[in-house]
Motif scaffolding. Structure first.
Motif, PDB file in Angstrom:
ATOM      1  N   UNK A  13       4.489  -1.718  -6.295  1.00 37.68           N
ATOM      2  CA  UNK A  13       3.287  -2.212  -5.422  1.00 37.68           C
ATOM      3  C   UNK A  13       3.330  -3.746  -5.369  1.00 37.68           C
ATOM      4  N   UNK A  14       3.647  -4.517  -4.317  1.00 39.17           N
ATOM      5  CA  UNK A  14       3.835  -5.807  -4.139  1.00 39.17           C
ATOM      6  C   UNK A  14       4.005  -6.273  -2.646  1.00 39.17           C
ATOM      7  N   UNK A  15       3.852  -7.645  -2.548  1.00 39.30           N
ATOM      8  CA  UNK A  15       4.333  -8.040  -1.065  1.00 39.30           C
ATOM      9  C   UNK A  15       5.880  -8.121  -1.002  1.00 39.30           C
ATOM     10  N   UNK A  16       6.421  -7.945   0.093  1.00 38.51           N
ATOM     11  CA  UNK A  16       7.814  -7.719   0.075  1.00 38.51           C
ATOM     12  C   UNK A  16       8.635  -8.637  -0.517  1.00 38.51           C
ATOM     13  N   UNK A  17       8.392  -9.979  -0.207  1.00 37.94           N
ATOM     14  CA  UNK A  17       8.944 -11.096  -0.631  1.00 37.94           C
ATOM     15  C   UNK A  17       8.872 -11.088  -2.062  1.00 37.94           C
ATOM     16  N   UNK A  18       7.853 -11.169  -2.678  1.00 39.82           N
ATOM     17  CA  UNK A  18       7.581 -11.226  -4.055  1.00 39.82           C
ATOM     18  C   UNK A  18       8.051  -9.915  -4.783  1.00 39.82           C
ATOM     19  N   UNK A  19       8.251  -8.735  -4.189  1.00 42.87           N
ATOM     20  CA  UNK A  19       8.801  -7.602  -5.055  1.00 42.87           C
ATOM     21  C   UNK A  19      10.583  -7.753  -4.999  1.00 42.87           C
ATOM     22  N   UNK A  20      10.780  -8.230  -4.080  1.00 36.55           N
ATOM     23  CA  UNK A  20      12.327  -8.420  -3.907  1.00 36.55           C
ATOM     24  C   UNK A  20      12.625  -9.489  -5.074  1.00 36.55           C
ATOM     25  N   UNK A  21      12.029 -10.524  -4.980  1.00 36.98           N
ATOM     26  CA  UNK A  21      12.272 -12.041  -5.806  1.00 36.98           C
ATOM     27  C   UNK A  21      12.198 -11.380  -7.200  1.00 36.98           C
ATOM     28  N   UNK A  22      11.398 -10.525  -7.489  1.00 34.24           N
ATOM     29  CA  UNK A  22      11.056 -10.052  -9.063  1.00 34.24           C
ATOM     30  C   UNK A  22      12.512  -9.029  -9.412  1.00 34.24           C
ATOM     31  N   UNK A  23      12.646  -8.549  -8.378  1.00 38.04           N
ATOM     32  CA  UNK A  23      13.874  -7.593  -8.995  1.00 38.04           C
ATOM     33  C   UNK A  23      15.074  -8.195  -9.006  1.00 38.04           C
ATOM     34  N   UNK A  24      15.462  -9.144  -7.944  1.00 37.05           N
ATOM     35  CA  UNK A  24      16.513 -10.151  -8.173  1.00 37.05           C
ATOM     36  C   UNK A  24      16.687 -10.788  -9.405  1.00 37.05           C
ATOM     37  N   UNK A  25      15.400 -11.123  -9.713  1.00 37.94           N
ATOM     38  CA  UNK A  25      15.598 -11.986 -10.888  1.00 37.94           C
ATOM     39  C   UNK A  25      15.919 -11.352 -12.404  1.00 37.94           C
ATOM     40  N   UNK A  26      15.296 -10.056 -12.268  1.00 38.31           N
ATOM     41  CA  UNK A  26      15.568  -9.253 -13.338  1.00 38.31           C
ATOM     42  C   UNK A  26      16.858  -8.773 -13.158  1.00 38.31           C
ATOM     43  N   UNK A  76       0.996  -1.404  -0.141  1.00 32.54           N
ATOM     44  CA  UNK A  76      -0.097   0.205  -0.099  1.00 32.54           C
ATOM     45  C   UNK A  76       0.768   1.296   0.032  1.00 32.54           C
ATOM     46  N   UNK A  77       1.657   1.631  -1.137  1.00 35.54           N
ATOM     47  CA  UNK A  77       2.274   2.636  -1.225  1.00 35.54           C
ATOM     48  C   UNK A  77       1.636   4.034  -1.112  1.00 35.54           C
ATOM     49  N   UNK A  78       1.629   4.928  -0.190  1.00 35.48           N
ATOM     50  CA  UNK A  78       0.974   6.236   0.148  1.00 35.48           C
ATOM     51  C   UNK A  78       1.290   7.271  -0.821  1.00 35.48           C
ATOM     52  N   UNK A  79       2.476   7.421  -1.172  1.00 32.74           N
ATOM     53  CA  UNK A  79       2.875   8.569  -2.162  1.00 32.74           C
ATOM     54  C   UNK A  79       3.313   9.728  -1.176  1.00 32.74           C
ATOM     55  N   UNK A  80       2.193  10.013  -0.156  1.00 31.47           N
ATOM     56  CA  UNK A  80       2.583  11.184   0.585  1.00 31.47           C
ATOM     57  C   UNK A  80       2.477  10.551   2.089  1.00 31.47           C
ATOM     58  N   UNK A  81       3.593  10.876   2.750  1.00 36.01           N
ATOM     59  CA  UNK A  81       3.721  10.212   4.022  1.00 36.01           C
ATOM     60  C   UNK A  81       4.188  11.372   5.152  1.00 36.01           C
ATOM     61  N   UNK A  82       3.492  11.873   6.027  1.00 38.39           N
ATOM     62  CA  UNK A  82       3.968  12.813   7.047  1.00 38.39           C
ATOM     63  C   UNK A  82       4.116  14.010   6.328  1.00 38.39           C
ATOM     64  N   UNK A  83       3.637  14.362   5.126  1.00 38.01           N
ATOM     65  CA  UNK A  83       3.766  15.728   4.445  1.00 38.01           C
ATOM     66  C   UNK A  83       4.887  15.687   3.733  1.00 38.01           C
ATOM     67  N   UNK A  84       5.591  14.492   3.206  1.00 38.45           N
ATOM     68  CA  UNK A  84       6.736  14.426   2.296  1.00 38.45           C
ATOM     69  C   UNK A  84       6.638  13.421   1.359  1.00 38.45           C
ATOM     70  N   UNK A  85       6.944  13.474   0.055  1.00 40.10           N
ATOM     71  CA  UNK A  85       6.942  12.506  -0.973  1.00 40.10           C
ATOM     72  C   UNK A  85       7.636  11.346  -0.321  1.00 40.10           C
TER      73      UNK A  85
END
Length: 556
Positions: free
Chosen positions: A323-336, A307-316
């Motif tokens: 947007x991904x589950x932590x494990x799936x996101x890292x796995x996809x980046x490592x594979x690429x 759930x990336x919010x874009x704006x957090x505590x008044x800052x970008x």
């Protein structure tokens, strides 16, 4: 009266409500009883739920908050209506800002009475904290309210107050008890997979960067993605850091540089300032993680989160999002990313030695005879307390010092400080003790924080809990006195004197010891272990001139 509505053709409303809470899996109830909740609470404990009864409503709510964080379950607290509810506003706000799933059962003023001397309009107070409010006014929907409360708490990860008028609670339902718990309505979903285009952009940013820091948050812990974070940092020749709630996750790694944010160690702070790319995994990139935007000023940032919010505590929050589950996101980046990514040359044996050996803060302060440097006190606690004991880290000036423990898993480090409120430490320790009864709980707190709810020492004794309470006692509200000194105003209103907190503990029937020399820790810890049971408070008289890097940055 029979507390089991299954044995009653038309159960009383409070009985049916209690049974529904029990069917939701409520194993522990944290409560302070009054007219508005006592019949319900008694029915719930008759059904087998363990009752932990606080001396203050705030404490009951805070206990349930830490219980939820420590177990992953929905915490359950209960207070009466009116003043019982108004007392929990700070604890409820903290739970809302920390996104804690919590259900508070409360009374409401009698619906059919012209006057009630504890009446207040409760809804706007609760909504103002960020929590959700449900008024239980319909007998036909009484148990539906319970399911709704638990669904919201679980799905939205925020506290819910379910309030039922006293007179409605005592009326009989028009039908036999029947209940289907919220678990039957929670969608069972698989892990969220990333968009390939987002992965491509992240990989391109990695290839363009030389000094990369991977920062893990609670999302990494819940997804079991710790190893993936390490593989990503290793593939990039980068550093590993964490948010405060999961500090310690990478202490075993030679390039684990500790907490990202204002609580960063000196070496970690320098390396984070050098970074040209920050990869935040399962972390919200809050004001705290970036030290108000000052820590990664030269770096681009990637956020991997469901759930990336874009704006957090008044800052970008970030420049790129996956947007991904932590494990799936890292796995996809490592594979690429593949094996061809060249190392940056940032890592070295000398840097690994510095990370392992350099103190968190080497600033020199004038010694104060008869008092212990708080940094030395925390190092001594870290040395004598076993690494698998549960640590409760409180808020306030002392929290920087007590966050610098090393070699402890994040699962054993319990902290909730999103609202910046002191006074919660002892209640959080009790909540953790209820969550993990086979563990010894070590509370690290300040004297100002402890004294706000010292009455809960009686709760500790009454419930026979085993705690080691370590109080860094500077005789004042530490954050305030240092700011007041820096601003040239009298600190009189923030100074209360060290007193004798060990004697206070003994007055509540606990053991209490005064510590004012560094050589006392080993002996006193052995005595604590030999005692075998019960709670002990260490009143550690610390030097009041030792300031944290956070405070020094604030006052200069």
């Amino acid at each position: 009266m029979n507390a089991n509505p299954a044995n009653t053709a038309n159960p009383i409303a409070y009985q049916a409500l209690a049974a529904a809470f029990r069917d939701e899996g409520t194993d522990v109830l944290f409560a302070l009883l009054g007219d508005g909740n006592m019949h319900w609470a008694a029915s719930l404990t008759d059904l087998g739920t363990r009752g932990v009864y606080a001396r203050h409503e705030h404490a009951a709510c805070a206990m349930a908050t830490m219980y939820a964080r420590a177990t992953g379950k929905v915490g359950v607290a209960s207070v009466t209506c009116g003043p019982g509810l108004t007392q929990i506003m700070t604890a409820l706000t903290t739970a809302a800002q920390a996104r804690i799933p919590l259900v508070v059962f409360a009374g409401e003023s009698p619906l059919h009475s012209a006057f009630y001397n504890q009446h207040v309009d409760q809804r706007p107070l609760v909504v103002g904290t960020g929590a959700h409010y449900i008024s239980g006014h319909s007998l036909q929907r009484m148990t539906d309210y319970v399911r709704e409360a638990f669904v919201i708490a679980r799905m939205e990860r925020r506290p819910v107050v379910l309030a039922v008028p006293l007179d409605i609670q005592k009326q009989a339902l028009s039908k036999p008890y029947s209940y289907e718990p919220s678990s039957a309505f929670i969608p069972q979903l698989g892990a969220m997979l990333p968009n390939p285009a987002d992965v491509d952009r992240a990989v391109e940013a990695i290839h363009q960067s030389r000094k990369i820091v991977v920062v893990a948050g609670l999302g990494v812990l819940s997804a079991g993605a710790e190893a993936g974070c390490e593989q990503l940092a290793d593939a990039c020749g980068g550093m590993l850091a964490t948010t405060l709630p999961v500090r310690g996750m990478f202490d075993h790694h030679p390039f684990g540089i500790g907490i990202s944010g204002g609580y960063a160690r000196a070496t970690g702070h320098r390396l984070m300032k050098e970074a040209d790319l920050l990869i935040a995994v399962g972390a919200s990139l809050s004001h705290f993680t970036s030290d108000g935007g000052k820590l990664y000023g030269n770096a681009r940032s990637i956020q991997i989160d469901t759930q990336p919010l874009g704006l957090k505590h008044g800052r970008k929050a970030a420049d790129l999002y996956v947007r991904a589950d932590a494990r799936e996101g890292i796995t996809a980046i490592l594979n690429k990313l593949g094996p061809g990514r060249s190392q940056s040359g940032w890592r070295s044996d000398a840097l690994a030695r510095e990370i392992a050996e350099a103190p968190a803060d080497a600033t020199v302060f004038s010694p104060q005879p008869g008092f212990v440097d708080p940094r030395d006190a925390v190092a001594a606690i870290d040395r004598v307390v076993p690494k698998d004991w549960e640590i409760i880290n409180s808020s306030g000036h002392c929290a920087y010092f007590t966050a610098q423990l090393r070699g402890r898993k994040p699962e054993n480090f319990n902290v909730i400080r999103d609202f910046g409120a002191i006074g919660n430490g002892l209640s959080y320790a009790i909540g953790a003790a209820a969550a993990k009864p086979d563990k010894t709980i070590v509370l690290l707190d300040g004297d100002g924080s402890l004294l706000m709810h010292a009455q809960e020492l009686e709760t500790v004794r009454r419930h026979g809990l085993k705690l080691l309470i370590c109080v860094l006692n500077d005789g004042a509200y530490g954050s305030e006195i240092h700011k007041m000194h820096a601003d040239g105003i009298s600190p009189e209103g923030a100074v209360h004197g060290r007193g004798d907190l060990a004697a206070v503990a003994r007055g509540f029937g606990l053991r209490g010891k005064l510590i004012n020399r560094i050589d006392q820790f080993d002996m006193l810890f052995e005595e604590f272990r030999e005692a075998g049971e019960g709670t002990e408070l260490w009143d550690i008289h610390i030097a009041d001139n030792v300031t944290t890097p956070v405070m020094r940055a604030h006052t200069h």
